[in-house]
Design a protein around this motif. Structure first.
Motif, PDB file in Angstrom:
ATOM      1  N   LEU A 476       0.853  -1.196   0.000  1.00 44.37           N
ATOM      2  CA  LEU A 476       0.000   0.000   0.000  1.00 44.37           C
ATOM      3  C   LEU A 476       0.885   1.241   0.000  1.00 44.37           C
ATOM      4  CD1 LEU A 476      -2.634  -0.944   2.753  1.00 44.37           C
ATOM      5  CD2 LEU A 476      -2.931  -1.040   0.270  1.00 44.37           C
ATOM      6  N   SER A 477       0.474   2.275  -0.702  1.00 42.29           N
ATOM      7  CA  SER A 477       1.301   3.481  -0.708  1.00 42.29           C
ATOM      8  C   SER A 477       1.001   4.318   0.534  1.00 42.29           C
ATOM      9  CB  SER A 477       1.052   4.303  -1.971  1.00 42.29           C
ATOM     10  OG  SER A 477      -0.181   4.984  -1.867  1.00 42.29           O
ATOM     11  N   SER A 478       1.997   5.082   0.949  1.00 41.10           N
ATOM     12  CA  SER A 478       1.834   5.947   2.123  1.00 41.10           C
ATOM     13  C   SER A 478       0.685   6.917   1.904  1.00 41.10           C
ATOM     14  CB  SER A 478       3.093   6.774   2.359  1.00 41.10           C
ATOM     15  OG  SER A 478       4.206   5.949   2.466  1.00 41.10           O
ATOM     16  N   GLU A 479       0.570   7.358   0.676  1.00 43.68           N
ATOM     17  CA  GLU A 479      -0.437   8.344   0.347  1.00 43.68           C
ATOM     18  C   GLU A 479      -1.853   7.762   0.439  1.00 43.68           C
ATOM     19  OE1 GLU A 479       0.689  10.017  -3.268  1.00 43.68           O
ATOM     20  OE2 GLU A 479      -0.399  11.887  -2.848  1.00 43.68           O
ATOM     21  N   LEU A 480      -1.997   6.555  -0.095  1.00 47.50           N
ATOM     22  CA  LEU A 480      -3.300   5.913  -0.027  1.00 47.50           C
ATOM     23  C   LEU A 480      -3.714   5.707   1.435  1.00 47.50           C
ATOM     24  CD1 LEU A 480      -4.898   3.347  -2.150  1.00 47.50           C
ATOM     25  CD2 LEU A 480      -4.463   2.564   0.171  1.00 47.50           C
ATOM     26  N   ILE A 481      -2.759   5.283   2.243  1.00 45.34           N
ATOM     27  CA  ILE A 481      -3.056   5.061   3.663  1.00 45.34           C
ATOM     28  C   ILE A 481      -3.474   6.386   4.315  1.00 45.34           C
ATOM     29  CG2 ILE A 481      -2.033   4.424   5.884  1.00 45.34           C
ATOM     30  CD1 ILE A 481      -0.269   2.394   4.359  1.00 45.34           C
ATOM     31  N   ALA A 482      -2.760   7.444   3.988  1.00 46.30           N
ATOM     32  CA  ALA A 482      -3.079   8.755   4.576  1.00 46.30           C
ATOM     33  C   ALA A 482      -4.488   9.197   4.176  1.00 46.30           C
ATOM     34  CB  ALA A 482      -2.058   9.791   4.127  1.00 46.30           C
ATOM     35  N   LYS A 483      -4.823   8.988   2.917  1.00 51.45           N
ATOM     36  CA  LYS A 483      -6.164   9.403   2.453  1.00 51.45           C
ATOM     37  C   LYS A 483      -7.254   8.588   3.126  1.00 51.45           C
ATOM     38  CE  LYS A 483      -5.016  11.431  -1.880  1.00 51.45           C
ATOM     39  NZ  LYS A 483      -4.811  11.268  -3.299  1.00 51.45           N
ATOM     40  N   GLU A 484      -7.020   7.282   3.197  1.00 54.00           N
ATOM     41  CA  GLU A 484      -7.983   6.408   3.871  1.00 54.00           C
ATOM     42  C   GLU A 484      -8.237   6.897   5.291  1.00 54.00           C
ATOM     43  OE1 GLU A 484      -7.190   1.887   2.499  1.00 54.00           O
ATOM     44  OE2 GLU A 484      -6.906   2.269   4.620  1.00 54.00           O
ATOM     45  N   ALA A 495     -11.939  16.443  -0.900  1.00 49.18           N
ATOM     46  CA  ALA A 495     -10.979  17.538  -1.018  1.00 49.18           C
ATOM     47  C   ALA A 495     -10.244  17.735   0.313  1.00 49.18           C
ATOM     48  CB  ALA A 495     -11.692  18.813  -1.439  1.00 49.18           C
ATOM     49  N   ALA A 496     -11.012  17.677   1.401  1.00 54.68           N
ATOM     50  CA  ALA A 496     -10.385  17.838   2.712  1.00 54.68           C
ATOM     51  C   ALA A 496      -9.404  16.696   2.964  1.00 54.68           C
ATOM     52  CB  ALA A 496     -11.457  17.878   3.804  1.00 54.68           C
ATOM     53  N   ALA A 497      -9.826  15.475   2.613  1.00 58.12           N
ATOM     54  CA  ALA A 497      -8.944  14.320   2.830  1.00 58.12           C
ATOM     55  C   ALA A 497      -7.658  14.464   2.018  1.00 58.12           C
ATOM     56  CB  ALA A 497      -9.665  13.028   2.468  1.00 58.12           C
ATOM     57  N   ASP A 498      -7.769  14.992   0.808  1.00 51.34           N
ATOM     58  CA  ASP A 498      -6.566  15.179  -0.007  1.00 51.34           C
ATOM     59  C   ASP A 498      -5.615  16.186   0.638  1.00 51.34           C
ATOM     60  OD1 ASP A 498      -7.466  13.373  -1.838  1.00 51.34           O
ATOM     61  OD2 ASP A 498      -8.144  14.860  -3.300  1.00 51.34           O
ATOM     62  N   THR A 499      -6.169  17.256   1.155  1.00 50.09           N
ATOM     63  CA  THR A 499      -5.320  18.261   1.811  1.00 50.09           C
ATOM     64  C   THR A 499      -4.632  17.659   3.036  1.00 50.09           C
ATOM     65  OG1 THR A 499      -6.852  19.963   1.112  1.00 50.09           O
ATOM     66  CG2 THR A 499      -5.322  20.558   2.871  1.00 50.09           C
ATOM     67  N   ILE A 500      -5.409  16.925   3.830  1.00 47.51           N
ATOM     68  CA  ILE A 500      -4.828  16.323   5.034  1.00 47.51           C
ATOM     69  C   ILE A 500      -3.732  15.326   4.638  1.00 47.51           C
ATOM     70  CG2 ILE A 500      -5.335  14.851   7.034  1.00 47.51           C
ATOM     71  CD1 ILE A 500      -8.159  16.244   7.040  1.00 47.51           C
ATOM     72  N   ALA A 501      -4.000  14.553   3.601  1.00 45.27           N
ATOM     73  CA  ALA A 501      -2.981  13.594   3.142  1.00 45.27           C
ATOM     74  C   ALA A 501      -1.728  14.326   2.654  1.00 45.27           C
ATOM     75  CB  ALA A 501      -3.556  12.698   2.051  1.00 45.27           C
TER      76      ALA A 501
END
Ligand code: GCW
Length: 680
Positions: A476-484, A495-501
């Motif tokens: 799993l990519s770090s980014e995908l995990i962050a978005k999840e 959009a908020a999840a993308d910013t937080i990631a």
């Protein structure tokens, strides 16, 4: 946290899946309490996501969900392919849609109830993050067998290196064995696939030494019960000198027959109370803890003695390799703490019993912002190993500063040791796929406490969540995990999840920039390990030096002129680090002592790199703050404000680091900043 309830249900986003969520068909399961847990979690989860409680029935038709272990119902078995149960093993699962005319259902199944529980959490995760379609067909098997967390919690309620309040397990030398918080924690851990937990500090003090006695075992058993229902095995850290400290014997010599007998009796007691007890975690002959060295014995003698005691019950010994001389004379330039684990353990390969597992920190020093990978990982063919990460942010901002650690761990896992030729990555070694280990996996020091948000800094939750996800599936990519994590935690606003990631993804590089440069490490305030103190450890006994003077900086760990540490790696890696031309910039000062005017691969001199990164680090924290401010109104106000507060404090910390580091090296080197910025 990420099991958070109460977001507005988004029925439209659920689409056709919605029709399946109203009925759950359960199966007749003999088995453990885990099945009950799984059903309960599914019902509660669906209710919190859709706003409607599904009905549980033993049979039905139309569209529905069904869950059970393979073999427990014909509806489930019809969805399973030949040989699939074997492939799923003890912890894997499937989530799959089956269309049989009158019956159109989504099956959640595992070979075991534990697998099934993971299926439920995965299903809910997909549902909540919008990743579920009505054509769902998911098969998951965890990469690692042992997926653990360690707690450095003490019975007085304090947590060593804890930054999120007090322990959830203890208060005033009593176990909080009926605490709802412990159960919630079990849920959080199981939801990301953790299957083992050591509940007390590896530094085992007076009261904790008694955890393996009848004084505390009834309470320990109650805590084990809570975790068992979530598929998590309990482990305890033990004191190697326990036979003496509990007043029973005059020695703790592992070759002494009475000592061996004593531990066998203790193991029997523990298994009486906790029949599926995982085993002992041991910090021995490390940082003044007792161990076999006192009796002229070695680590294999010590570990094997405990392993013999646990063997009849299937228990294991997790023996830590964080062993080094913490009384070093700083004048001594031949001793190198980075070498210690390898020097102590490598010669013992082949001597350990097969229920001993060596627990190795990811770096050779100690959880710094940047370190090379420990050369001991994979270096012992005949000895089980488990890699140890640190989720609690001792050296990475202490949950005051944001520092998302998944990218760091991924770098470690992806590192190719070349021990058995190309492809001998840490990822494969820890899975027992390079050497045929009987036990292997990954463990980490947890970052939670009794703070309402679990982790002090709200964004630090992403590290615990991500740790579990990563060690289930390191691809799993770090980014995908962050978005999840962001979607699950802050609600379905992409959009908020993308910013937080984005903020999370930028955070480790930023933290590295404003703290210690180029892999040199340390430079932190002694003992506390937060904030700058460049010479704080320089003339100390701890073996953590940078050797900065007016000419240059760094630790010469080469074979040709230094401590020889670089030779502990396989040839290709050893040469890479040994050679100034090929050593990666980010580890330069870990391996080499160079003049401030040395030119990096980036084209900059070392001193200019130090200045630039420290100015950039602060500027980037300012950018993070403005990005976070852009989320106002998109996420709940309380957590919005909480993170604002932490980020403001982080900015102050970053400025302090910038000014202390830049000023120190300007004064040492007398080389001005090319860009003429303010240095004091
Ligand atoms: O990093 C050091 C910590 C100690 C810790 C030790 C260890 C539990 O500063 O607090 O002790 O590592 O890992 O044993």
């Amino acid at each position: 946290a990420w099991l958070q309830n109460g977001f507005e249900p988004d029925h439209a986003a659920m689409g056709p899946i919605h029709d399946f969520l109203q009925q759950i068909i359960t199966t007749a399961q003999a088995g453990s309490g885990i099945y009950q847990t799984a059903v309960q979690e599914l019902v509660d989860g669906i209710r919190s996501i859709t706003g409607q409680k599904p009905v549980c029935m033993e049979s039905g038709s139309g569209r529905y969900l069904t869950l059970g272990t393979i073999g427990s119902s014909s509806f489930i078995d019809q969805s399973i392919e030949a040989g699939e149960a074997e492939r799923l093993g003890d912890e894997g699962f499937v989530i799959r849609k089956v269309d049989r005319g009158e019956h159109v259902y989504i099956v959640l199944a595992g070979k075991t109830e534990k697998g099934l529980l993971y299926a439920v959490f995965h299903f809910l995760r997909l549902l909540k993050t919008g990743g579920l379609t009505d054509q769902v067909d998911v098969t998951e098997v965890p990469k690692y067998r042992l997926r653990m967390v360690n707690h450095w919690d003490n019975m007085d309620g304090s947590v060593e290196r804890g930054y999120a309040g007090q322990s959830i397990f203890y208060r005033n030398d009593v176990l909080l064995s009926r605490s709802a918080r412990v159960r919630d924690y079990a849920r959080l851990l199981a939801s990301v696939g953790i299957n083992g937990i050591a509940i007390n500090n590896v530094n085992v003090h007076r009261h904790e030494t008694r955890l393996i006695t009848e004084v505390y075992l009834p309470d320990v058993a109650r805590i084990a019960d809570i975790f068992r229902n979530y598929g998590i095995r309990l482990y305890l850290s033990v004191n190697f000198a326990a036979p003496i400290e509990l007043g029973d014997l005059r020695t703790a010599d592992p070759l002494d027959a009475d000592v061996q007998k004593w531990w066998k009796e203790k193991a029997a007691d523990v298994y009486c109370y906790v029949p599926d007890f995982g085993g002992f975690l041991v910090k021995a002959d490390s940082e003044n803890r007792p161990g076999p060295f006192t009796y002229g014995r070695d680590h294999a003698d010590g570990a094997n003695m405990l392993a013999e005691a646990l063997k009849p019950y299937g228990g294991i010994v997790l023996w830590r390799c964080f062993v080094y001389n913490c009384h070093q004379d700083w004048r001594d330039r031949t001793t190198d703490r980075a070498r210690a684990a390898y020097d102590h353990f490598k010669p013992l390969d082949g001597r350990f019993l097969d229920n001993v597992v060596l627990q190795i920190k990811n770096g050779p020093m100690d959880f710094q912002v940047r370190e090379p990978v420990s050369p001991l990982i994979g270096a012992m063919e005949k000895t089980n190993q488990i890699v140890e990460f640190q989720i609690t942010q001792e050296y990475t901002g202490q949950q005051k500063d944001v520092c998302y650690l998944i990218p760091q761990w991924k770098e470690v896992l992806d590192f190719d040791t070349r021990i058995k030729g190309e492809g001998s990555t840490v990822k494969e070694i820890a899975a027992g796929l390079v050497h045929p280990y009987v036990h292997s996996g990954i463990t980490a020091v947890s970052n939670i406490g009794d703070d309402l948000n679990w982790t002090g800094h709200h964004l630090a939750q992403a590290n615990l969540y991500g740790y579990g996800r990563l060690i289930w599936n390191p691809e799993l990519s770090s980014e995908l995990i962050a978005k999840e994590w962001a979607l699950l935690t802050f609600g379905p606003n992409k959009a908020a999840a993308d910013t937080i990631a984005d903020i999370l993804m930028a955070s480790w590089p930023i933290y590295e920039k404003y703290t210690s440069p180029l892999g040199v490490g340390w430079m932190v305030r002694p003992h506390y390990h937060y904030g700058p103190d460049i010479d704080g450890y320089e003339y100390s006994k701890w073996g953590t030096y940078h050797f900065a003077d007016c000419h240059g900086i760094g630790v010469d760990r080469t074979q040709s002129t230094g401590t020889g540490y670089s030779a502990q790696y396989e040839k290709a890696n050893s040469e890479l680090y040994e050679n100034l031309e090929t050593c990666p910039d980010e580890l330069l000062l870990f391996f080499h002592h160079v003049p401030y005017t040395h030119r990096l691969k980036s084209g900059k001199t070392v001193i200019q790199h130090i200045y630039d990164t420290h100015f950039e680090g602060v500027e980037q924290v300012e950018q993070v703050i403005s990005r976070w401010r852009g989320l106002e109104g998109d996420i709940d106000a309380e957590r919005y404000r909480h993170v604002c507060g932490r980020l403001e404090a982080q900015l102050e910390n970053a400025k302090e680091w910038r000014d202390v580091i830049n000023t120190y090296f300007y004064r040492k080197s007398a080389i001005p900043d090319e860009k003429n910025r303010v240095i004091y």
